[in-house]
Motif scaffolding. Structure first.
Motif, PDB file in Angstrom:
ATOM      1  N   ASN A   1       5.486 -13.983 -10.913  1.00 15.92           N
ATOM      2  CA  ASN A   1       4.098 -13.622 -11.220  1.00 15.92           C
ATOM      3  C   ASN A   1       3.179 -14.823 -11.091  1.00 15.92           C
ATOM      4  O   ASN A   1       2.086 -14.737 -10.528  1.00 15.92           O
ATOM      5  CB  ASN A   1       3.994 -13.086 -12.650  1.00 15.92           C
TER       6      ASN A   1
ATOM      7  N   SER B   1      -8.513   1.525  -6.682  1.00 12.24           N
ATOM      8  CA  SER B   1      -7.909   1.795  -5.384  1.00 12.24           C
ATOM      9  C   SER B   1      -7.047   3.036  -5.444  1.00 12.24           C
ATOM     10  O   SER B   1      -7.028   3.850  -4.535  1.00 12.24           O
ATOM     11  CB  SER B   1      -7.021   0.625  -4.963  1.00 12.24           C
ATOM     12  N   ARG B   2      -6.335   3.166  -6.575  1.00  9.17           N
ATOM     13  CA  ARG B   2      -5.422   4.280  -6.680  1.00  9.17           C
ATOM     14  C   ARG B   2      -6.176   5.594  -6.860  1.00  9.17           C
ATOM     15  O   ARG B   2      -6.034   6.520  -6.072  1.00  9.17           O
ATOM     16  CB  ARG B   2      -4.502   4.049  -7.876  1.00  9.17           C
TER      17      ARG B   2
ATOM     18  N   LEU C   1      -2.559  -1.801  -1.919  1.00 10.11           N
ATOM     19  CA  LEU C   1      -2.174  -2.280  -3.247  1.00 10.11           C
ATOM     20  C   LEU C   1      -1.489  -1.194  -4.053  1.00 10.11           C
ATOM     21  O   LEU C   1      -0.690  -1.468  -4.939  1.00 10.11           O
ATOM     22  CB  LEU C   1      -3.424  -2.750  -4.010  1.00 10.11           C
ATOM     23  N   MET C   2      -1.832   0.056  -3.767  1.00 10.27           N
ATOM     24  CA  MET C   2      -1.408   1.148  -4.618  1.00 10.27           C
ATOM     25  C   MET C   2      -0.151   1.846  -4.146  1.00 10.27           C
ATOM     26  O   MET C   2       0.318   2.755  -4.807  1.00 10.27           O
ATOM     27  CB  MET C   2      -2.511   2.203  -4.670  1.00 10.27           C
TER      28      MET C   2
ATOM     29  N   ILE D   1      -2.954 -16.125  -4.854  1.00 17.47           N
ATOM     30  CA  ILE D   1      -4.108 -15.231  -4.709  1.00 17.47           C
ATOM     31  C   ILE D   1      -5.383 -15.893  -5.223  1.00 17.47           C
ATOM     32  O   ILE D   1      -6.437 -15.803  -4.590  1.00 17.47           O
ATOM     33  CB  ILE D   1      -3.814 -13.887  -5.402  1.00 17.47           C
TER      34      ILE D   1
ATOM     35  N   GLN E   1       7.421  -9.530  -3.871  1.00 18.11           N
ATOM     36  CA  GLN E   1       7.940  -9.750  -5.220  1.00 18.11           C
ATOM     37  C   GLN E   1       8.711  -8.532  -5.710  1.00 18.11           C
ATOM     38  O   GLN E   1       9.811  -8.642  -6.247  1.00 18.11           O
ATOM     39  CB  GLN E   1       6.778 -10.059  -6.172  1.00 18.11           C
TER      40      GLN E   1
ATOM     41  N   LEU F   1      -9.886   5.570  -4.129  1.00 14.80           N
ATOM     42  CA  LEU F   1      -9.743   5.451  -2.680  1.00 14.80           C
ATOM     43  C   LEU F   1      -8.595   6.289  -2.154  1.00 14.80           C
ATOM     44  O   LEU F   1      -8.759   7.123  -1.281  1.00 14.80           O
ATOM     45  CB  LEU F   1      -9.544   3.984  -2.302  1.00 14.80           C
ATOM     46  N   TRP F   2      -7.416   6.049  -2.724  1.00 17.02           N
ATOM     47  CA  TRP F   2      -6.255   6.670  -2.113  1.00 17.02           C
ATOM     48  C   TRP F   2      -6.178   8.149  -2.455  1.00 17.02           C
ATOM     49  O   TRP F   2      -6.136   9.008  -1.581  1.00 17.02           O
ATOM     50  CB  TRP F   2      -4.978   5.937  -2.550  1.00 17.02           C
TER      51      TRP F   2
ATOM     52  N   LEU G   1       2.222 -10.222  -0.963  1.00 12.81           N
ATOM     53  CA  LEU G   1       3.023 -10.991  -1.925  1.00 12.81           C
ATOM     54  C   LEU G   1       3.583 -10.071  -2.995  1.00 12.81           C
ATOM     55  O   LEU G   1       4.719 -10.224  -3.446  1.00 12.81           O
ATOM     56  CB  LEU G   1       2.176 -12.076  -2.578  1.00 12.81           C
TER      57      LEU G   1
ATOM     58  N   LEU H   1      -7.095  -2.269   0.026  1.00 12.98           N
ATOM     59  CA  LEU H   1      -7.076  -1.781  -1.358  1.00 12.98           C
ATOM     60  C   LEU H   1      -6.055  -0.660  -1.519  1.00 12.98           C
ATOM     61  O   LEU H   1      -5.331  -0.605  -2.516  1.00 12.98           O
ATOM     62  CB  LEU H   1      -8.469  -1.282  -1.765  1.00 12.98           C
ATOM     63  N   VAL H   2      -6.033   0.227  -0.550  1.00 14.22           N
ATOM     64  CA  VAL H   2      -5.089   1.336  -0.658  1.00 14.22           C
ATOM     65  C   VAL H   2      -3.643   0.821  -0.577  1.00 14.22           C
ATOM     66  O   VAL H   2      -2.750   1.354  -1.230  1.00 14.22           O
ATOM     67  CB  VAL H   2      -5.397   2.388   0.420  1.00 14.22           C
TER      68      VAL H   2
ATOM     69  N   VAL I   1     -10.408   9.801  -1.867  1.00 15.14           N
ATOM     70  CA  VAL I   1     -11.004   9.735  -0.535  1.00 15.14           C
ATOM     71  C   VAL I   1      -9.981  10.084   0.536  1.00 15.14           C
ATOM     72  O   VAL I   1     -10.189  10.963   1.365  1.00 15.14           O
ATOM     73  CB  VAL I   1     -11.592   8.330  -0.274  1.00 15.14           C
ATOM     74  N   ASP I   2      -8.839   9.392   0.469  1.00 17.55           N
ATOM     75  CA  ASP I   2      -7.865   9.567   1.540  1.00 17.55           C
ATOM     76  C   ASP I   2      -7.163  10.915   1.463  1.00 17.55           C
ATOM     77  O   ASP I   2      -7.279  11.746   2.354  1.00 17.55           O
ATOM     78  CB  ASP I   2      -6.815   8.449   1.445  1.00 17.55           C
TER      79      ASP I   2
ATOM     80  N   ASN J   1       2.540 -15.671  -7.438  1.00 16.85           N
ATOM     81  CA  ASN J   1       1.552 -14.773  -6.840  1.00 16.85           C
ATOM     82  C   ASN J   1       0.143 -15.125  -7.294  1.00 16.85           C
ATOM     83  O   ASN J   1      -0.793 -15.154  -6.499  1.00 16.85           O
ATOM     84  CB  ASN J   1       1.838 -13.327  -7.237  1.00 16.85           C
TER      85      ASN J   1
ATOM     86  N   VAL K   1      -9.773  -3.098  -9.864  1.00 15.17           N
ATOM     87  CA  VAL K   1      -9.450  -3.071  -8.434  1.00 15.17           C
ATOM     88  C   VAL K   1      -8.232  -2.192  -8.189  1.00 15.17           C
ATOM     89  O   VAL K   1      -8.242  -1.290  -7.350  1.00 15.17           O
ATOM     90  CB  VAL K   1      -9.190  -4.502  -7.900  1.00 15.17           C
ATOM     91  N   VAL K   2      -7.182  -2.446  -8.973  1.00 10.10           N
ATOM     92  CA  VAL K   2      -5.952  -1.702  -8.753  1.00 10.10           C
ATOM     93  C   VAL K   2      -6.140  -0.222  -9.099  1.00 10.10           C
ATOM     94  O   VAL K   2      -5.816   0.675  -8.321  1.00 10.10           O
ATOM     95  CB  VAL K   2      -4.804  -2.330  -9.574  1.00 10.10           C
TER      96      VAL K   2
ATOM     97  N   HIS L   1      -8.293   7.626  10.049  1.00 11.58           N
ATOM     98  CA  HIS L   1      -6.999   6.949   9.979  1.00 11.58           C
ATOM     99  C   HIS L   1      -5.911   7.774   9.309  1.00 11.58           C
ATOM    100  O   HIS L   1      -4.774   7.329   9.292  1.00 11.58           O
ATOM    101  CB  HIS L   1      -7.173   5.665   9.190  1.00 11.58           C
ATOM    102  N   THR L   2      -6.239   8.926   8.744  1.00 14.61           N
ATOM    103  CA  THR L   2      -5.249   9.530   7.833  1.00 14.61           C
ATOM    104  C   THR L   2      -4.030  10.074   8.564  1.00 14.61           C
ATOM    105  O   THR L   2      -3.044  10.397   7.919  1.00 14.61           O
ATOM    106  CB  THR L   2      -5.860  10.627   6.955  1.00 14.61           C
TER     107      THR L   2
ATOM    108  N   TYR M   1     -10.884  -1.232   2.675  1.00 16.13           N
ATOM    109  CA  TYR M   1     -10.312   0.014   2.186  1.00 16.13           C
ATOM    110  C   TYR M   1      -8.803   0.053   2.437  1.00 16.13           C
ATOM    111  O   TYR M   1      -8.014   0.346   1.537  1.00 16.13           O
ATOM    112  CB  TYR M   1     -11.017   1.155   2.914  1.00 16.13           C
TER     113      TYR M   1
END
Lengths: 515, 617
Positions: B168, B552-553, A300-301, B175, A435, B556-557, A431, A297-298, B560-561, B171, B548-549, A233-234, A294
């Protein structure tokens, strides 16, 4: 007209292109108006399909077939079933909207720009219409070229990197796919003694499982890169971020669907044993689920608004492929509906970004905040797009996700359980994005003077909003259209599936589309 | 009977105010909003009266919503006796709160684009979804309402969207609810696979035939959903924060109606639960634990709305105890009486806040009894009802639950009774701090207008006398277990605990105001823990949100990515730099050269094919 309706639809954009080329480059408004008219005509001409399509009829409709290169066994053979009907409608509508979106966003090399778009339009339609593998492959490759230029010429700062990455990635996939096609082609020739790229001919070919598996993986690379599935996907985030708004809209809304469509039209029916192979199904489902979680999650960042939406596509397309490889009627029908939904929702999200980007020329989320104060109409449209993407009931996303997850649950409960977390995360990143950009005080002085959306800008969202509500509230026509082709695919992959299900049913139900 | 009119009326109100509200005067906006809800109430009443005794469900089918494979889900609505109770509560209390909101929101401009009409549009939209939830005849339509009320809750909690804490909180509510929906949706899939239908009638009819393991799984998964919506442990964390919304919202959504949807859903699914005793046990356990836990937090809150928020969590726990112990009708009974008195407590505190121009801290109140008498006397009725004062509405319903709990497991009764004592204590603590002693604030209190205190009077009457609407009798035939037997000893014990709580509060906050502080000092550690709500939010943040946050940063991002996958891709890219250079030159911008590239591509393909052909021959 009926006999050539599909050809007319297919070549209307190309005809528009031919006239466009003759227009003087200086008269920008004339070019704009003509390009919009041409793509609008492309949409209008596809509308008769809706009324003339026979829901529930088996096989393909509006077929046209001519010998093209007889020595190769290549035909000009086009036709549609329920699946391609929906994707064709998506393409013509999104093609028109994407052209409209470009009205103020594109200022230089207008003629070339619109030419590329019209060419792209014909290419994408060709992919969804072709019933001959040779023809399909030509259109498949044809799509690559205009998209490459749209990103590479009218894109953002890193457009070259993104365009080349997009090109190489997808080219690599298509080359392998070509090998797969040729394998099938020659196998067919050895068995029947005639050369043919006809899909219906190739479907009769008797392939041993091991050969099917090989071809499956060759196809897989081509389609999975296009979708894109994790880990291929990159290219997508880069392509999306650098592409102009309309490019992103078309890329997300239609281009990615070529991959999922490929799985449905070719991988499953042509290679039924490989597609039903436990290992292969497991691998594809797991990759889909990884993509769902995945990607979310990505998301989110992300600091970049557009990159966030790009990664959300990875997550949403994960649902689509999961639905396909659940190999159940619900999963596959849901997948097609979700492909349409993703086109609508993500198309809208990219258009939302386009609206704001034309005003501020930045996509950094931190540059925004409190936009709802200055742009109330924009806030409402963005909210609807966000909710439709987040799968809120009575909007489109919910119907697709629900049916896919139901199908996945039937195939394997753990898959559904993992995939549902994607729904939670989907709400979270959307969301939070809303926000950070729309709510709170206006923190950046530059945002204080932004003007709200113009009439044209609102107008280009309205058809999509209406479509989102329609699918959300009354999706039955879509399920009706899909029932027959989906049942045929499932029957091909799992012969006798419906007899098995029928036996367990508490009340009679006909799978074949007959009411 | 046109059941669809009941939810559609508020939806029409939403559209009218949503589209034209900006141009409407405030009185026109409120007429549309209140009118649509009152009409819905009137229509519901008409339908109920016309349908007679409703010993079996009355169903209307409108259209097929989703049909795929064996999935066939209609847009169907139904009314039975349980629906009647819910309809009356939702439209009745809803009408009163809408009327109240006209006065409460009168000075409300909200952040930019028209606070007033936006507020009423959202509130009407909420009514639409809530009524859909209540009228739904299958699980999926119920889920539509379920998600929809969640959306409205999100919109209304974040109504003051220029405030960070409000958005906040919105949200968080959405969630956390989605986490609960994780369970709910899996339950729906499981029901679908097992019963090939989502219609209540079909599913419940076939439920006895399914295996206990299946029913238990379904029951537990539904419970996860209910825990999210009805703010039970461990998913209760969103409700206290939800008080960031305007007070009528707290009263309507976060006390009287939406948060009870989980209780309603579990009670509605009784045919599944009666065959899944372990799932019922789980409901009872979660209920009693939540009731007790939230009540302890309520003891130490200083924000008047936070006190009642934790009280709501705690009271919802009671309802779950009722349902879990098999006393479904007692749970619904308490759902109704709680809607009366808790809506009143919130609206009353809204009136206090209104009187003090926005002050919510109990420490800055005091002596308001004489300054805002209507508010005081009506709120006193609600306080007595929630404390279980004899013959008020709360007395009947709480006792029905506690007696059932005693029959189920005596320790639950005792924990419930202790919780009842704490409830009486913290409610009267708030009452005494606000209305007794001397005034400690700076604002000049003024009584609210009649449009606000008249709904309070109606609710006060219901809080006192609502217990005589004998829900257990009305639902006698609907639920498997009949009326709970009366037990005067147990009743006396629970009343004693309630009165004891009131007396203790009177002692600590009226007679000897210094006692409260010195007591808090003497158990400082415990007090800090409770005052900070056991640090649950902080724990969730550290254990869930940050990993999680952050993960992910970083993993994952970035790794990995950007690192792994793109690293490989770019490696390939560097190799093909030469190709890239060629490609770059192709960007001549010349249409003919593009066309020739396309042509060349076609030729290449054809060439390749011919090559392979030649090889074969």
């Amino acid at each position: 007209m009926d006999q050539h309706l599909l050809s007319i639809i297919l070549f209307t954009p190309l005809a528009g292109l031919l006239v466009l080329v003759l227009l003087p480059s200086k008269s920008k408004d004339l070019i704009r108006i003509w390009a919009n008219l041409a793509s609008f005509a492309g949409f209008l001409i596809s509308l008769p399909l809706l009324s003339r399509f026979q829901t529930g009829a088996s096989g393909f409709q509006f077929e046209e077939k001519f010998d093209w290169i007889p020595t190769l066994g290549a035909h000009y053979h086009i036709g549609i079933d329920g699946i391609s009907l929906l994707l064709v409608m998506l393409t013509t509508l999104m093609g028109f909207i994407a052209t409209l979106v470009s009205w103020s966003g594109i200022q230089d090399r207008l003629k070339e720009y619109y030419a590329m778009f019209l060419l792209l339009q014909t290419g994408m339609l060709g992919v969804f219409l072709s019933l001959d593998f040779f023809l399909f492959y030509i259109f498949w490759e044809l799509v690559l070229v205009p998209m490459y230029f749209i990103i590479g010429i009218w894109g953002g700062p890193r457009k070259l990197y993104a365009a080349i990455k997009f090109f190489l990635y997808t080219l690599a996939g298509s080359v392998l796919m070509l090998l797969g096609i040729l394998t099938l082609y020659f196998q067919h020739a050895t068995q029947f003694g005639t050369y043919s790229f006809e899909i219906s001919d190739l479907m009769r070919t008797n392939l041993p499982l091991s050969m099917q598996q090989l071809v499956f993986w060759a196809f897989f690379l081509g389609f999975a890169i296009k979708v894109p599935m994790f880990p291929f996907h990159t290219w997508l985030p880069d392509a999306h971020v650098e592409a102009p708004t309309a490019g992103s809209v078309i890329l997300a809304a239609v281009l990615l669907k070529m991959g999922t469509y490929g799985f449905l039209r070719f991988s499953l029916p042509l290679l039924p044993n490989a597609s039903a192979d436990r290992t292969i199904v497991q691998i594809l489902a797991v990759l889909s689920i990884i993509g769902i979680i995945y990607g979310a999650l990505v998301c989110l960042m992300q600091q970049d608004w557009k990159k966030l939406v790009a990664y959300s596509s990875v997550s949403h397309l994960g649902f689509c492929t999961l639905g396909i490889f659940s190999l159940t009627p619900n999963g596959i029908a849901g997948s097609v509906i979700q492909q349409i939904n993703h086109g609508i929702s993500t198309g809208m999200l990219f258009m939302v970004i386009g609206v704001i980007y034309e005003r501020r020329h930045t996509r950094l989320i931190s540059e925004y905040g409190g936009l709802a104060h200055v742009m109330p109409k924009f806030a409402i449209i963005f909210a609807i797009a966000m909710l439709s993407s987040a799968g809120l009931p009575l909007l489109n996303g919910f119907v697709g996700e629900f049916t896919i997850l139901q199908g996945a649950f039937e195939a394997n409960r753990a898959w559904a359980a993992f995939a549902v977390t994607g729904v939670i995360l989907g709400a979270a990143y959307l969301l939070w994005l809303y926000q950070r950009t729309m709510l709170g005080q206006v923190t950046n002085g530059k945002n204080l003077t932004l003007h709200d959306m113009s009439f044209r800008e609102v107008a280009m969202f309205l058809p999509l909003v209406a479509w989102a509500v329609w699918i959300g509230v009354y999706p039955k026509p879509y399920f009706d259209i899909l029932q027959r082709p989906v049942a045929e695919i499932v029957e091909r992959v799992h012969p006798g599936y419906f007899n098995g299900v029928l036996a367990q049913m508490p009340r009679p139900l006909s799978p074949g589309g007959a009411k | 009977m046109q059941l669809w009119l009941i939810p559609i009326l508020p939806l029409a109100g939403f559209f009218i105010n949503g589209v034209f509200g900006r141009r409407f005067s405030k009185s026109l906006v409120s007429t549309v909003a209140v009118g649509s809800v009152v009409l819905a109430f009137a229509w519901a009443l008409r339908v109920i009266l016309a349908l007679g005794d409703l010993n079996s469900a009355y169903t209307e089918h409108y259209f097929t919503w989703i049909q795929s494979g064996f999935v066939n889900i209609g847009c169907d609505m139904a009314v039975d006796r349980l629906t009647v109770v819910m309809l009356m509560v939702v439209t009745g209390i809803g009408s009163l709160i809408h009327i109240y909101a006209i006065g409460y929101m009168a000075h409300e401009h909200g952040p930019n684009f028209g606070g007033f009409y936006r507020f009423f549009a959202y509130l009407n939209l909420f009514m639409f979804f809530m009524l859909t939830l209540v009228l739904a005849a299958n699980f999926l339509l119920l889920f539509v309402g379920w998600e929809g009320v969640g959306l409205c809750s999100y919109l209304l909690i974040g109504f003051y969207f220029d405030k960070k804490f409000a958005t906040n909180a919105g949200n968080k509510a959405f969630i956390v609810n989605r986490i609960g929906d994780f369970g709910f949706s899996l339950a729906i899939f499981l029901i679908m696979v097992n019963f090939k239908s989502l219609d209540f009638a079909t599913v419940f009819q076939q439920a006895p035939g399914a295996s206990e393991a299946t029913l238990t799984t379904i029951g537990l998964l539904l419970l996860v959903g209910a825990c999210g919506k009805s703010a039970q442990l461990p998913l209760y964390v969103w409700l206290p924060d939800a008080m960031a919304g305007p007070t009528p919202v707290s009263a309507l959504i976060h006390a009287a109606t939406m948060v009870t949807a989980g209780v309603y859903m579990c009670a509605r699914s009784w045919p599944i639960y009666v065959h899944a005793p372990e799932a019922m046990h789980a409901i009872a356990l979660i209920g009693i634990a939540t009731a007790f836990f939230a009540a302890t937090i309520g003891l130490a809150q200083n924000d008047i709305k936070k006190v009642f928020a934790y009280s709501t969590v705690s009271q919802l726990g009671y309802m779950f105890v009722g349902v879990g112990c098999g006393a479904f009708s007692a749970g619904i009974y308490h759902l109704m009486t709680h809607a009366f008195f808790k809506a009143l407590l919130f609206l009353g505190s809204g009136s206090v806040i209104h009187a003090l121009s926005g002050e919510q801290d109990l420490r800055n109140m005091g002596g308001l009894r004489t300054k805002i008498p209507w508010t005081f006397w009506t709120m006193l009725c609600a306080a007595l009802a929630i404390s279980g004062f004899p013959f008020t509405s709360g007395f009947f319903s709480k006792d029905a639950i506690l007696i059932a709990a005693h029959g189920y497991a005596p320790w639950m009764f005792w924990l419930g009774v202790v919780t009842a004592g704490m409830t009486a204590f913290y409610v009267f603590r708030a009452m005494f701090l606000a209305f007794f002693g001397t005034y400690r604030g700076r604002e000049h209190p003024h009584e609210s207008p009649p449009v606000m205190y008249l709904p309070l009077v109606v609710l006060a009457a219901l809080s006192l006398g609502g217990g005589f609407i004998k829900i257990p009798v009305f639902l006698d035939k609907f639920f498997p277990t009949g009326e709970v037997p009366e037990d005067s000893t147990l009743m006396a014990i629970s009343v004693a605990f309630g009165l004891g709580g009131i007396a203790l509060a009177y002692l600590m906050y009226v007679l000897k105001p210094s006692m409260a502080d010195s007591f808090a000092d003497s158990v400082k550690g415990l007090y800090t823990l409770v005052y900070n709500k056991y640090f649950v939010d902080e724990i969730y943040d550290a254990a869930v949100v940050r990993p999680v946050v952050g993960g992910s940063r970083a993993v994952l991002w970035k790794t990995v990515d950007a690192g792994f996958i793109d690293g490989m891709v770019n490696g390939v890219g560097t190799l093909s730099r030469g190709v890239g250079d060629v490609l770059r030159r192709m960007q001549s911008g010349n249409i003919r050269s593009y066309a020739s590239w396309v042509l060349l591509g076609c030729v290449t393909v054809i060439g390749a094919v011919l090559f392979f052909l030649g090889g074969v021959r």
